[in-house]
Scaffold this motif. Structure first.
Motif, PDB file in Angstrom:
ATOM      1  N   ARG A   1      16.007  91.477  78.309  1.00 39.48           N
ATOM      2  CA  ARG A   1      16.399  91.762  76.946  1.00 39.48           C
ATOM      3  C   ARG A   1      17.202  90.656  76.107  1.00 39.48           C
ATOM      4  NH1 ARG A   1      16.199  92.367  72.062  1.00 39.48           N
ATOM      5  NH2 ARG A   1      16.401  94.252  70.921  1.00 39.48           N
TER       6      ARG A   1
ATOM      7  N   CYS B   1      19.166  99.394  79.197  1.00 41.00           N
ATOM      8  CA  CYS B   1      18.999  99.068  77.549  1.00 41.00           C
ATOM      9  C   CYS B   1      19.184 100.427  76.908  1.00 41.00           C
ATOM     10  CB  CYS B   1      17.429  98.534  77.347  1.00 41.00           C
ATOM     11  SG  CYS B   1      17.708  97.949  75.469  1.00 41.00           S
ATOM     12  N   ALA B   2      19.641 100.564  75.909  1.00 36.01           N
ATOM     13  CA  ALA B   2      19.746 101.797  74.980  1.00 36.01           C
ATOM     14  C   ALA B   2      18.384 102.235  74.542  1.00 36.01           C
ATOM     15  CB  ALA B   2      20.870 101.567  73.715  1.00 36.01           C
TER      16      ALA B   2
ATOM     17  N   ALA C   1      23.767  96.648  76.355  1.00 34.75           N
ATOM     18  CA  ALA C   1      24.113  95.714  75.082  1.00 34.75           C
ATOM     19  C   ALA C   1      25.579  95.158  75.191  1.00 34.75           C
ATOM     20  CB  ALA C   1      24.006  96.506  73.806  1.00 34.75           C
TER      21      ALA C   1
ATOM     22  N   TYR D   1      22.867  99.881  67.817  1.00 32.69           N
ATOM     23  CA  TYR D   1      23.241 100.434  69.178  1.00 32.69           C
ATOM     24  C   TYR D   1      24.177 101.722  69.085  1.00 32.69           C
ATOM     25  CZ  TYR D   1      20.707  96.562  71.650  1.00 32.69           C
ATOM     26  OH  TYR D   1      19.817  96.084  71.933  1.00 32.69           O
TER      27      TYR D   1
END
Ligand code: MTE
Ligand code: MO
Length: 378
Positions: free
Chosen positions: A44, A92-93, A204, A229
């Protein structure tokens, strides 16, 4: 092309964006290995991958409690501090966003369920490095630890994030400045030569290509900390969103997903009338997965899955759990359709929500509703 120096990537990834590069491995192989091989670990990136020469690398440390800002080379980071290894899953969110966007459009990459991976990370403990800097960690101005990456946009501003000081500086949380991933140098896509590993914290904040740490009285000013986020109620949309009203995501909620078989496949039961279902589960903040329930019929009946996990304390488990369950399908007619569901429970007895609608949010983050897959019997 600012992306011309990005590394070459293998073809088996499901690419969600080419520039910047964002990709996840095929879901059906994710639960095959406890440690995700480096070549399969999801990627990412928000910006081009910086090309950092190991002998030119410098980590700058400054801020409240530090009289003399300090710069460390890669060699110093490796030689001056004990090497510490910890198994940490990074998620990842936006993992599973594609399920949320089916309810109503959200903004973000179309992630399936494989924007999560698990690896052994080795490096220097953040607290050891700060002690070496003679940092006065009792300075009341130290409220957030800000981490900046070496990747920059066209205007020269870099990727950055921060974590509350009490989380990052708690020795038990084992934040590390990692230079190895599964025993080898961290690959370029994952932050070569040094990235932050923030165990139990959303992907993140695990800043890659880490080149600066600041002990600060406020959160990182980066776009990704302040304007992204964050979670919101389903009633908030782009015309009325106020990013200052929500806290930045740090710990993540309990999560699980079925990896194999994949949604939409046709399955053949074994001689005893069972099919084997495999997946992962994980929770934020070090909470351990204590149970995974699997339903063969859309959530009416449940089977308790077998868990594969580390022998770590209930409140200090940062790696993921892999699980497996044999579910009975003998009572189903040939060719019939059925829905398999999974949900996990963590050490605080947090459950996943049954449906995605009530947790819908405009950025499509924090998707953790029961994972449902529709299968067909041969
Ligand atoms: N760090 C930097 N410097 N730049 C980035 O774009 N992406 C973040 C984080 N750290 C990012 C970063 C996000 S959103 C995630 S989910 C993880 O890195 C992904 O780590 P991975 O690519 O190693 O899986
Ligand atoms: Mo992310």
């Amino acid at each position: 092309d600012p992306y011309q120096f990005d590394p070459k990537r293998p073809g088996y990834f499901a690419v969600r964006s080419a520039k910047p590069f964002n990709a996840e491995p095929p879901l059906n192989v994710l639960a095959d290995s406890w440690l995700t091989p480096n070549e399969l670990f999801y990627i990412r990136n928000h910006l081009p991958v910086p090309d950092i020469q190991p002998d030119e690398y410098e980590l700058e440390i400054e801020g409240f409690g530090i009289k003399n800002p300090i710069k460390l080379s890669l060699k110093e980071l490796k030689e001056k501090f004990p090497k510490h290894t910890i198994c940490v899953a990074i998620q990842c969110a936006g993992n599973r966003r594609s399920e949320m966007t089916k309810v109503k459009q959200v903004r973000g990459l179309y992630w399936g369920g494989a924007a999560i991976s698990n690896a052994n990370w080795s490096g220097a403990k953040l607290v050891d490095v700060l002690k070496y800097c003679d940092a006065d960690l009792n300075d009341p101005n130290i409220k957030h630890i800000v981490f900046d990456g070496a990747d920059t946009d066209a205007t020269g501003s870099s990727y950055g994030a921060s974590v509350p000081a009490e989380t990052a500086l708690d020795g038990l949380n084992q934040f590390i400045l990692a230079y190895e991933m599964n025993g080898v140098d961290i690959p370029r896509d994952h932050g070569y030569p040094v990235r932050l590993i923030a165990p139990g914290i959303v992907g993140a904040r695990n800043v890659k290509w880490l080149n600066k740490i600041t002990l600060s009285d406020e959160e990182s000013h980066s776009h990704w900390q302040r304007k992204d986020y964050k979670g919101f109620s389903p009633n908030v949309d782009w015309d009325n969103v106020d990013f200052e009203k929500s806290p930045s995501i740090q710990e993540m909620p309990i999560q699980s997903a079925i990896c194999d078989p994949v949604d939409g496949s046709t399955v053949t039961p074994n001689a005893n009338g069972f099919i084997t279902v495999k997946g992962y589960a994980w929770s934020g903040g070090g909470r351990k997965v204590v149970r995974v329930d699997v339903s063969p019929d859309g959530g009416s009946n449940w089977i308790t899955a077998d868990l594969e996990q580390e022998d770590t304390p209930l409140n200090r488990t940062y790696s993921w759990t892999l699980w497996k369950a044999d579910i009975p399908v003998a009572s189903l007619k040939q060719g019939s359709n059925f829905q398999v569901v999974c949900k996990a429970i963590d050490s605080s007895y947090n459950n996943q929500p049954e449906n995605v609608e009530p947790i819908w949010n405009l950025r499509g983050v924090l998707t953790n509703s029961w994972h449902r897959i529709n299968l067909k019997l041969t």
